[in-house]
Design a protein around this motif. Structure first.
Motif, PDB file in Angstrom:
ATOM      1  N   CYS A  57       0.627  -1.143   0.026  1.00  0.00           N
ATOM      2  CA  CYS A  57       0.029  -0.024  -0.027  1.00  0.00           C
ATOM      3  C   CYS A  57       0.902   1.259   0.169  1.00  0.00           C
ATOM      4  O   CYS A  57       1.845   1.479   0.793  1.00  0.00           O
ATOM      5  CB  CYS A  57      -0.835  -0.126   1.341  1.00  0.00           C
ATOM      6  N   THR A  58       0.563   2.312  -0.971  1.00  0.00           N
ATOM      7  CA  THR A  58       1.220   3.413  -0.979  1.00  0.00           C
ATOM      8  C   THR A  58       0.407   4.839  -0.443  1.00  0.00           C
ATOM      9  O   THR A  58       0.923   5.795  -0.391  1.00  0.00           O
ATOM     10  CB  THR A  58       1.778   3.879  -2.364  1.00  0.00           C
ATOM     11  N   GLU A  59      -0.582   4.377   0.155  1.00  0.00           N
ATOM     12  CA  GLU A  59      -1.665   5.300   1.009  1.00  0.00           C
ATOM     13  C   GLU A  59      -2.083   6.540  -0.033  1.00  0.00           C
ATOM     14  O   GLU A  59      -1.969   7.435   0.508  1.00  0.00           O
ATOM     15  CB  GLU A  59      -0.868   5.762   1.915  1.00  0.00           C
ATOM     16  N   CYS A  60      -2.373   6.128  -1.271  1.00  0.00           N
ATOM     17  CA  CYS A  60      -2.742   6.924  -2.166  1.00  0.00           C
ATOM     18  C   CYS A  60      -4.252   7.622  -2.099  1.00  0.00           C
ATOM     19  O   CYS A  60      -4.765   8.431  -2.430  1.00  0.00           O
ATOM     20  CB  CYS A  60      -2.644   6.410  -3.700  1.00  0.00           C
ATOM     21  N   CYS A 113      -7.734   0.139  -6.447  1.00  0.00           N
ATOM     22  CA  CYS A 113      -6.383   0.127  -6.033  1.00  0.00           C
ATOM     23  C   CYS A 113      -5.239  -0.119  -7.382  1.00  0.00           C
ATOM     24  O   CYS A 113      -5.678  -1.464  -7.779  1.00  0.00           O
ATOM     25  CB  CYS A 113      -6.349  -1.103  -4.947  1.00  0.00           C
ATOM     26  N   PRO A 114      -4.441   0.664  -7.244  1.00  0.00           N
ATOM     27  CA  PRO A 114      -3.302   0.518  -8.501  1.00  0.00           C
ATOM     28  C   PRO A 114      -2.245  -0.344  -8.105  1.00  0.00           C
ATOM     29  O   PRO A 114      -1.468  -0.499  -9.040  1.00  0.00           O
ATOM     30  CB  PRO A 114      -2.868   1.954  -8.725  1.00  0.00           C
ATOM     31  N   GLU A 115      -2.162  -0.652  -7.093  1.00  0.00           N
ATOM     32  CA  GLU A 115      -1.062  -1.573  -6.449  1.00  0.00           C
ATOM     33  C   GLU A 115      -1.243  -3.077  -6.439  1.00  0.00           C
ATOM     34  O   GLU A 115      -2.523  -3.415  -5.679  1.00  0.00           O
ATOM     35  CB  GLU A 115      -0.397  -1.032  -4.959  1.00  0.00           C
ATOM     36  N   ASN A 116      -0.548  -3.759  -6.657  1.00  0.00           N
ATOM     37  CA  ASN A 116      -0.713  -5.310  -6.829  1.00  0.00           C
ATOM     38  C   ASN A 116      -0.624  -5.766  -5.312  1.00  0.00           C
ATOM     39  O   ASN A 116      -0.087  -5.458  -4.445  1.00  0.00           O
ATOM     40  CB  ASN A 116       0.561  -6.119  -7.315  1.00  0.00           C
ATOM     41  N   ASN A 117      -1.931  -6.540  -5.166  1.00  0.00           N
ATOM     42  CA  ASN A 117      -2.245  -7.375  -4.006  1.00  0.00           C
ATOM     43  C   ASN A 117      -2.303  -6.370  -2.813  1.00  0.00           C
ATOM     44  O   ASN A 117      -2.225  -6.865  -1.785  1.00  0.00           O
ATOM     45  CB  ASN A 117      -1.068  -8.362  -3.667  1.00  0.00           C
ATOM     46  N   ALA A 118      -2.374  -5.054  -2.966  1.00  0.00           N
ATOM     47  CA  ALA A 118      -2.257  -4.175  -1.891  1.00  0.00           C
ATOM     48  C   ALA A 118      -3.804  -4.344  -1.027  1.00  0.00           C
ATOM     49  O   ALA A 118      -3.888  -4.349   0.118  1.00  0.00           O
ATOM     50  CB  ALA A 118      -2.277  -2.791  -2.065  1.00  0.00           C
ATOM     51  N   LEU A 119      -4.689  -4.725  -1.616  1.00  0.00           N
ATOM     52  CA  LEU A 119      -6.273  -5.192  -1.203  1.00  0.00           C
ATOM     53  C   LEU A 119      -6.435  -6.437  -1.878  1.00  0.00           C
ATOM     54  O   LEU A 119      -6.530  -6.635  -2.970  1.00  0.00           O
ATOM     55  CB  LEU A 119      -7.166  -3.919  -1.348  1.00  0.00           C
ATOM     56  N   ALA A 120      -7.240  -7.260  -0.986  1.00  0.00           N
ATOM     57  CA  ALA A 120      -7.844  -8.642  -1.495  1.00  0.00           C
ATOM     58  C   ALA A 120      -9.096  -8.691  -0.733  1.00  0.00           C
ATOM     59  O   ALA A 120      -9.207  -8.437   0.529  1.00  0.00           O
ATOM     60  CB  ALA A 120      -7.098  -9.240  -1.557  1.00  0.00           C
TER      61      ALA A 120
END
Length: 586
Positions: free
Chosen positions: A492-495, A538-545
């Motif tokens: 997560c990049t907290e975008c 969410c634009p980040e791989n596997n940051a949320l599921a």
């Protein structure tokens, strides 16, 4: 400090006003039908047909009535019907009628008279109910009777007592016969609900000298008829008023923007979003398929399948006044706990057992995938996007206000029945499924509330879900639910894209960074409806599921995120490129 005090006082006044309005919701009529008895009539025809009842809109006709006696259930018991009621039925009638004609003969010359009892019985729509009560006559004049219980089974009576283990012949409307046997309680359980709607004839021969035939007709509505259109009238009014409110909001905002010399933006309906979103089959497509199917089943399910699962109390706002649902609706007993606790222990266990199973297996997936009111809100949201109209975004303070409103709704939902109120008159769902199924239902304050739900859902996705009391009760079990929303704090990049996308305004999804395993933090809350919007955006791989039993069923994927807005590949592009190169070489 003074402003905060004023705000608290204003909110307290608002809370009291909502509670008072909920209590008197039935008196704040949005649409009022005539009393069912005031618009219904009963005629008697001495024709050549078998003794039977038929319906034509609100008119009931008894056929083959020569030498027959007609009875009606009234508030004072059984009353003999003298003549016909061509204008309206008396106000003390309860909507159930029976007729009997007895033919006696001694054709075999054995000195014993044989009796053939021709009986007809009918129940009007509103007498069928959504509890286990059934209308029975059990009079000396009608020794044989069947009672339709909970739209699930028939109980056979003879002389006022259930008839166990008896062979009964059932003749369907098309002439087909079925041999059935009652169980130990005198019940017949294996009849298709659609056969019941078309009319049934029960024949029981207990001995050589008595034959009983009973034709049973239940009032049943057919969609896309004049009666169905009449039932749809209040919902049609709600849609029309909602469209007018939306159009006025858009117009006023355009005028305001123009006056303040602000950019009009997407409130200009003719403007188009230059980004062309591509269709990508995945989680959201499956969710829409399930929502559409569940919407149809919860409204027309028993018509489609011929079966109703009365022991399943599905905890969604699917109005139980619609008797064509596939399952029972748990919202009724939750909002009428006083009625639930007056039922037998089997009914209570069935209700709480269904709720616990649904809460553990699905949790608020029911809200995001199954609830008919959620589906309507999503359709309104999609309509706004298709029209390119700017929505309304909420900040944290506004979400905090909605949470307070949710608590007020929860108190009303759980407690109003104990003080003599009826949440069904306040509930917006009452305006939806009964009308679509063809049941005429007068609407109290819930009709106005439904307009608010549609308009609010148009501008703010799932606005009502933020204050839905039943959804919050279901969400309280999120710790035990098999569905979870998990976060990888490392990826997560907290975008903040997840918070922006969340229709429930759950900020902790992107702020939470602590847990036993920072790569699998459980960020599920009581408000999460498992719609998957945070994962999709969410634009980040596997940051949320989203997981089920610990296994990922939907996870954030950068390539899928980018693919939504990537231009479609041109299949002729390689050839065109090759051709241009060839021209250049020449």
């Amino acid at each position: 400090m003074k402003n905060k005090t004023i705000k608290k006082i204003l909110f307290a006044v608002f809370a009291v006003a909502i509670c008072v309005a909920a209590y008197f919701a039935a008196d704040l009529a949005f649409f009022q039908y005539d009393d069912p008895l005031a618009r219904a009539s009963l005629t008697v025809e001495n024709d050549d047909k078998n003794l039977s009842f038929t319906y034509d809109n609100d008119a009931i006709t008894l056929h083959g009535a020569e030498n027959a006696t007609v009875y009606a259930l009234t508030v004072d018991g059984i009353k003999t019907v003298e003549g016909a009621y061509t204008e309206s039925l008396p106000s003390d009638f309860l909507g159930s009628f029976a007729a009997v004609r007895i033919d006696s003969s001694n054709d075999d010359g054995d000195g014993i008279t044989e009796h053939v009892y021709h009986i007809a019985k009918t129940d009007m729509e509103y007498t069928q109910g959504y509890t286990t009560a059934a209308n029975v006559f059990l009079s000396d004049e009608i020794p044989f009777e069947v009672a339709y219980v909970d739209r699930d089974h028939f109980t056979v009576y003879l002389g006022g007592e259930p008839v166990p283990n008896a062979a009964v012949t059932v003749t369907l409307s098309d002439g087909t016969t079925k041999q059935v046997t009652t169980d130990a309680n005198g019940n017949i359980n294996d009849l298709d609900l659609n056969d019941v709607r078309n009319g049934l004839t029960f024949t029981y021969i207990p001995d050589a000298h008595n034959t009983y035939t009973l034709n049973y007709q239940v009032e049943a509505d057919t969609i896309f008829t004049a009666r169905w259109l009449s039932a749809m009238l209040p919902f049609g009014m709600i849609i029309l008023i909602s469209i007018i409110c939306i159009a006025l909001d858009v117009l006023l905002r355009k005028l305001l923007y123009k006056k303040e010399k602000m950019p009009i933006g997407k409130t200009a309906i003719t403007s188009k979003d230059t980004r062309k979103k591509r269709f990508v089959f995945g989680f959201q497509t499956i969710r829409w398929i399930i929502m559409i199917l569940s919407f149809g089943l919860l409204i027309f399910g028993s018509r489609l399948t011929g079966t109703v699962f009365t022991n399943v109390q599905l905890p969604v706002l699917a109005c139980p006044y619609n008797l064509d649902q596939l399952t029972s609706a748990g919202c009724y007993y939750f909002s009428h706990l006083d009625v639930l606790f007056s039922e037998g222990w089997q009914e209570i266990l069935s209700f709480f057992g269904s709720f616990i199973i649904c809460a553990v297996l699905l949790g608020r997936v029911l809200c995001g995938f199954i609830c008919p009111l959620g589906f309507v809100q999503d359709v309104a949201h999609e309509a706004r996007q298709a029209l390119h109209i700017e929505g309304i975004s909420l900040n944290e303070k506004m979400y905090a206000v909605l949470r307070l409103v949710k608590w007020i709704m929860l108190i009303i939902f759980l407690g109003i029945g104990f003080i003599g109120g009826n949440f069904c008159d306040f509930c917006p769902a009452a305006a939806l499924s009964p009308a679509l199924a063809g049941f005429k239902l007068s609407l109290g304050l819930g009709g106005f509330f439904m307009i608010v739900v549609i308009v609010a859902g148009f501008f703010k996705r799932r606005a009502f879900c933020n204050i839905c009391p039943l959804g919050y009760i279901l969400g309280l079990t999120h710790k035990a639910s098999l569905f979870k929303l998990k976060k990888d704090a490392v990826a997560c990049t907290e975008c903040g894209a997840c918070y922006e996308a969340c229709p429930m305004g759950i900020k902790s999804i992107f702020t939470e960074r602590k847990g036993k395993d920072v790569r699998r933090i459980d960020v599920t809350t009581a408000d999460c409806i498992m719609c998957g919007e945070c994962v999709r955006r969410c634009p980040e791989n596997n940051a949320l599921a989203i997981t089920f039993c610990g296994k990922k069923v939907y996870n954030a994927d950068r390539m899928k995120f980018m693919k939504q807005y990537a231009p479609k590949p041109d299949k002729y592009a390689p050839f065109l490129t090759h051709e241009k190169k060839s021209d250049k070489n020449e």
